[in-house]
Design a protein around this motif. Structure first.
Motif, PDB file in Angstrom:
ATOM      1  N   VAL A  46       0.848  -1.126   0.032  1.00  0.00           N
ATOM      2  CA  VAL A  46       0.123  -0.071   0.103  1.00  0.00           C
ATOM      3  C   VAL A  46       0.872   1.264  -0.092  1.00  0.00           C
ATOM      4  CG1 VAL A  46      -1.948   1.319   1.390  1.00  0.00           C
ATOM      5  CG2 VAL A  46      -1.922  -1.248   1.143  1.00  0.00           C
ATOM      6  N   ALA A  47       1.830   1.332   0.817  1.00  0.00           N
ATOM      7  CA  ALA A  47       2.660   2.387   0.823  1.00  0.00           C
ATOM      8  C   ALA A  47       3.453   2.619  -0.554  1.00  0.00           C
ATOM      9  CB  ALA A  47       3.646   2.127   2.193  1.00  0.00           C
ATOM     10  N   ARG A  48       4.027   1.392  -0.985  1.00  0.00           N
ATOM     11  CA  ARG A  48       5.033   1.558  -2.181  1.00  0.00           C
ATOM     12  C   ARG A  48       3.902   1.939  -3.349  1.00  0.00           C
ATOM     13  NH1 ARG A  48       5.527  -3.833  -5.071  1.00  0.00           N
ATOM     14  NH2 ARG A  48       3.330  -3.304  -5.696  1.00  0.00           N
ATOM     15  N   ASP A  49       2.727   1.546  -3.455  1.00  0.00           N
ATOM     16  CA  ASP A  49       1.768   2.098  -4.650  1.00  0.00           C
ATOM     17  C   ASP A  49       1.393   3.747  -4.382  1.00  0.00           C
ATOM     18  OD1 ASP A  49       1.795  -0.491  -5.558  1.00  0.00           O
ATOM     19  OD2 ASP A  49      -0.236  -0.857  -4.893  1.00  0.00           O
ATOM     20  N   ALA A  50       1.330   4.055  -3.029  1.00  0.00           N
ATOM     21  CA  ALA A  50       1.155   5.403  -2.777  1.00  0.00           C
ATOM     22  C   ALA A  50       2.375   6.247  -3.100  1.00  0.00           C
ATOM     23  CB  ALA A  50       0.641   5.814  -1.575  1.00  0.00           C
ATOM     24  N   LEU A  51       3.312   5.648  -2.620  1.00  0.00           N
ATOM     25  CA  LEU A  51       4.718   6.591  -3.057  1.00  0.00           C
ATOM     26  C   LEU A  51       4.984   6.658  -4.627  1.00  0.00           C
ATOM     27  CD1 LEU A  51       7.485   8.227  -2.152  1.00  0.00           C
ATOM     28  CD2 LEU A  51       8.334   6.163  -1.927  1.00  0.00           C
ATOM     29  N   ALA A  52       4.706   5.447  -5.299  1.00  0.00           N
ATOM     30  CA  ALA A  52       4.572   5.468  -6.737  1.00  0.00           C
ATOM     31  C   ALA A  52       3.925   6.533  -7.551  1.00  0.00           C
ATOM     32  CB  ALA A  52       4.421   3.844  -7.252  1.00  0.00           C
ATOM     33  N   LYS A  53       2.683   6.473  -6.943  1.00  0.00           N
ATOM     34  CA  LYS A  53       1.721   7.641  -7.269  1.00  0.00           C
ATOM     35  C   LYS A  53       2.108   9.036  -7.290  1.00  0.00           C
ATOM     36  CE  LYS A  53      -3.378   8.521  -7.069  1.00  0.00           C
ATOM     37  NZ  LYS A  53      -4.447   8.328  -6.440  1.00  0.00           N
ATOM     38  N   VAL A  54       2.896   9.234  -6.193  1.00  0.00           N
ATOM     39  CA  VAL A  54       3.429  10.541  -5.773  1.00  0.00           C
ATOM     40  C   VAL A  54       4.601  10.819  -6.630  1.00  0.00           C
ATOM     41  CG1 VAL A  54       4.380  11.998  -4.426  1.00  0.00           C
ATOM     42  CG2 VAL A  54       2.262  10.606  -3.457  1.00  0.00           C
ATOM     43  N   LEU A  55       5.403  10.009  -6.977  1.00  0.00           N
ATOM     44  CA  LEU A  55       6.488  10.058  -7.877  1.00  0.00           C
ATOM     45  C   LEU A  55       6.202  10.028  -9.488  1.00  0.00           C
ATOM     46  CD1 LEU A  55       8.969   8.124  -5.966  1.00  0.00           C
ATOM     47  CD2 LEU A  55       8.671  10.225  -5.816  1.00  0.00           C
ATOM     48  N   GLY A  56       5.071   9.602  -9.864  1.00  0.00           N
ATOM     49  CA  GLY A  56       4.662   9.361 -11.118  1.00  0.00           C
ATOM     50  C   GLY A  56       5.526   7.956 -11.751  1.00  0.00           C
ATOM     51  N   VAL A  57       5.577   7.216 -10.995  1.00  0.00           N
ATOM     52  CA  VAL A  57       6.160   5.982 -11.647  1.00  0.00           C
ATOM     53  C   VAL A  57       4.890   5.122 -12.087  1.00  0.00           C
ATOM     54  CG1 VAL A  57       7.439   3.884 -11.015  1.00  0.00           C
ATOM     55  CG2 VAL A  57       8.094   6.169  -9.839  1.00  0.00           C
ATOM     56  N   ASP A  58       5.071   4.409 -13.251  1.00  0.00           N
ATOM     57  CA  ASP A  58       4.067   3.559 -13.935  1.00  0.00           C
ATOM     58  C   ASP A  58       4.065   2.138 -13.124  1.00  0.00           C
ATOM     59  OD1 ASP A  58       2.296   2.356 -15.547  1.00  0.00           O
ATOM     60  OD2 ASP A  58       3.934   1.593 -16.964  1.00  0.00           O
ATOM     61  N   GLU A  59       2.968   1.820 -12.612  1.00  0.00           N
ATOM     62  CA  GLU A  59       2.785   0.584 -11.660  1.00  0.00           C
ATOM     63  C   GLU A  59       3.141  -0.402 -12.628  1.00  0.00           C
ATOM     64  OE1 GLU A  59      -0.659   0.322  -9.409  1.00  0.00           O
ATOM     65  OE2 GLU A  59      -0.441   2.211  -8.536  1.00  0.00           O
ATOM     66  N   GLY A  60       3.249  -0.610 -13.864  1.00  0.00           N
ATOM     67  CA  GLY A  60       3.625  -1.822 -14.953  1.00  0.00           C
ATOM     68  C   GLY A  60       5.107  -1.641 -14.921  1.00  0.00           C
ATOM     69  N   MET A  83       9.350  -0.021  -9.910  1.00  0.00           N
ATOM     70  CA  MET A  83       8.286  -0.253  -8.668  1.00  0.00           C
ATOM     71  C   MET A  83       9.290  -0.816  -7.576  1.00  0.00           C
ATOM     72  SD  MET A  83       5.482   1.012  -8.810  1.00  0.00           S
ATOM     73  CE  MET A  83       4.627   0.284  -7.805  1.00  0.00           C
ATOM     74  N   ARG A  84      10.269  -1.837  -8.007  1.00  0.00           N
ATOM     75  CA  ARG A  84      11.100  -2.458  -7.130  1.00  0.00           C
ATOM     76  C   ARG A  84      12.164  -1.554  -6.519  1.00  0.00           C
ATOM     77  NH1 ARG A  84      13.614  -5.841 -10.337  1.00  0.00           N
ATOM     78  NH2 ARG A  84      11.828  -7.279 -10.290  1.00  0.00           N
ATOM     79  N   GLU A  85      12.749  -0.444  -7.189  1.00  0.00           N
ATOM     80  CA  GLU A  85      13.150   0.714  -6.769  1.00  0.00           C
ATOM     81  C   GLU A  85      12.552   1.616  -5.620  1.00  0.00           C
ATOM     82  OE1 GLU A  85      15.220   3.198  -9.492  1.00  0.00           O
ATOM     83  OE2 GLU A  85      16.021   1.420 -10.634  1.00  0.00           O
ATOM     84  N   VAL A  86      11.154   1.818  -6.051  1.00  0.00           N
ATOM     85  CA  VAL A  86      10.261   2.507  -5.238  1.00  0.00           C
ATOM     86  C   VAL A  86      10.273   1.740  -3.797  1.00  0.00           C
ATOM     87  CG1 VAL A  86       7.863   3.422  -4.792  1.00  0.00           C
ATOM     88  CG2 VAL A  86       9.190   3.869  -7.021  1.00  0.00           C
ATOM     89  N   GLY A  87       9.967   0.444  -3.955  1.00  0.00           N
ATOM     90  CA  GLY A  87       9.578  -0.210  -2.951  1.00  0.00           C
ATOM     91  C   GLY A  87      10.917  -0.344  -1.900  1.00  0.00           C
ATOM     92  N   GLY A  88      12.141  -0.291  -2.347  1.00  0.00           N
ATOM     93  CA  GLY A  88      13.253  -0.010  -1.701  1.00  0.00           C
ATOM     94  C   GLY A  88      13.459   1.422  -0.901  1.00  0.00           C
ATOM     95  N   MET A  89      12.790   2.416  -1.148  1.00  0.00           N
ATOM     96  CA  MET A  89      12.556   3.541  -0.557  1.00  0.00           C
ATOM     97  C   MET A  89      11.756   3.514   0.574  1.00  0.00           C
ATOM     98  SD  MET A  89      12.106   6.502  -3.714  1.00  0.00           S
ATOM     99  CE  MET A  89      13.064   6.117  -5.260  1.00  0.00           C
ATOM    100  N   VAL A  90      10.841   2.474   0.582  1.00  0.00           N
ATOM    101  CA  VAL A  90       9.934   2.441   1.735  1.00  0.00           C
ATOM    102  C   VAL A  90      10.471   1.768   3.065  1.00  0.00           C
ATOM    103  CG1 VAL A  90       7.708   1.522   2.373  1.00  0.00           C
ATOM    104  CG2 VAL A  90       7.952   2.458   0.172  1.00  0.00           C
ATOM    105  N   SER A  91      10.414   2.364   4.126  1.00  0.00           N
ATOM    106  CA  SER A  91      10.941   1.948   5.167  1.00  0.00           C
ATOM    107  C   SER A  91      10.166   0.590   5.881  1.00  0.00           C
ATOM    108  CB  SER A  91      10.749   2.859   6.393  1.00  0.00           C
ATOM    109  OG  SER A  91      11.280   2.302   7.648  1.00  0.00           O
ATOM    110  N   ASP A  92      11.094  -0.350   6.603  1.00  0.00           N
ATOM    111  CA  ASP A  92      10.222  -1.349   7.138  1.00  0.00           C
ATOM    112  C   ASP A  92       9.364  -1.137   8.429  1.00  0.00           C
ATOM    113  OD1 ASP A  92      11.702  -3.030   5.524  1.00  0.00           O
ATOM    114  OD2 ASP A  92      13.209  -3.543   6.926  1.00  0.00           O
ATOM    115  N   SER A  93       9.443   0.053   8.652  1.00  0.00           N
ATOM    116  CA  SER A  93       8.303   0.539   9.939  1.00  0.00           C
ATOM    117  C   SER A  93       7.022   0.953   9.366  1.00  0.00           C
ATOM    118  CB  SER A  93       9.186   1.499  10.695  1.00  0.00           C
ATOM    119  OG  SER A  93       9.052   2.808   9.924  1.00  0.00           O
ATOM    120  N   VAL A  94       6.857   1.170   7.966  1.00  0.00           N
ATOM    121  CA  VAL A  94       5.644   1.697   7.504  1.00  0.00           C
ATOM    122  C   VAL A  94       4.523   0.595   7.791  1.00  0.00           C
ATOM    123  CG1 VAL A  94       6.076   0.513   5.087  1.00  0.00           C
ATOM    124  CG2 VAL A  94       4.732   2.696   5.512  1.00  0.00           C
ATOM    125  N   ARG A  95       4.826  -0.676   7.792  1.00  0.00           N
ATOM    126  CA  ARG A  95       3.800  -1.772   8.069  1.00  0.00           C
ATOM    127  C   ARG A  95       3.244  -0.973   9.432  1.00  0.00           C
ATOM    128  NH1 ARG A  95       3.665  -6.915   6.280  1.00  0.00           N
ATOM    129  NH2 ARG A  95       6.103  -6.749   5.859  1.00  0.00           N
TER     130      ARG A  95
END
Length: 148
Positions: free
Chosen positions: A104-118, A123-135
């Motif tokens: 959920v956090a990765r998708d929200a960050l991708a939307k803000v950054l304008g990254v295509d979800e496909g 998307m893997r790089e955007v997921g690397g930006m998300v902290s483990d504590s976001v859960r």
């Protein structure tokens, strides 16, 4: 029996102590060598302290950024398709505790950054930006009581 010291014996002792012996030959060189040795020791300690200071300066100048933290706030949409596809939370309230909040956090960050979800690599790089504590943060947000 008592021991009697004769005058000549005392005179011999006095003459020996009055006569300087030449044992101090090379004493100046020995003292100079001792001073050099102490100077070399102090120089070695000084160099050691200098290099310790340089090492600590290098470590601190390159490592102080590890104590910095960057936080951003982005709008997050709790999509039912990601959190609970089968509507299991109606029968099992623990479903919200085990939801996939990092996605959920990765998708929200991708939307803000304008990254295509496909784009999987992006998307893997955007997921690397998300902290483990976001859960934990999103779980706490989603489990708030709904006020009506």
């Amino acid at each position: 029996m008592s021991h009697v010291t004769t005058g000549s014996r005392m005179a011999d002792v006095a003459s020996v102590s009055a006569r300087p012996e030449r044992r101090d030959i090379g004493l100046r060189r020995r003292y100079a060598a001792e001073r050099r040795f102490r100077l070399y020791g102090m120089a070695a300690v000084g160099f050691g302290l200098l290099f310790l200071f340089l090492l600590l300066t290098s470590v601190i100048s390159k490592g102080y950024t590890a104590f910095q933290q960057t936080m951003i706030t982005i709008p997050v949409e709790f999509s039912e398709q990601v959190i609970d596809k089968d509507n299991a939370r109606a029968t099992n309230p623990q479903k919200l505790m085990t939801a996939n909040y990092p996605v959920v956090a990765r998708d929200a960050l991708a939307k803000v950054l304008g990254v295509d979800e496909g784009d999987r690599a992006a998307m893997r790089e955007v997921g690397g930006m998300v902290s483990d504590s976001v859960r934990v943060q999103l779980r706490a947000t989603s489990s708030w009581p709904i006020l009506r």
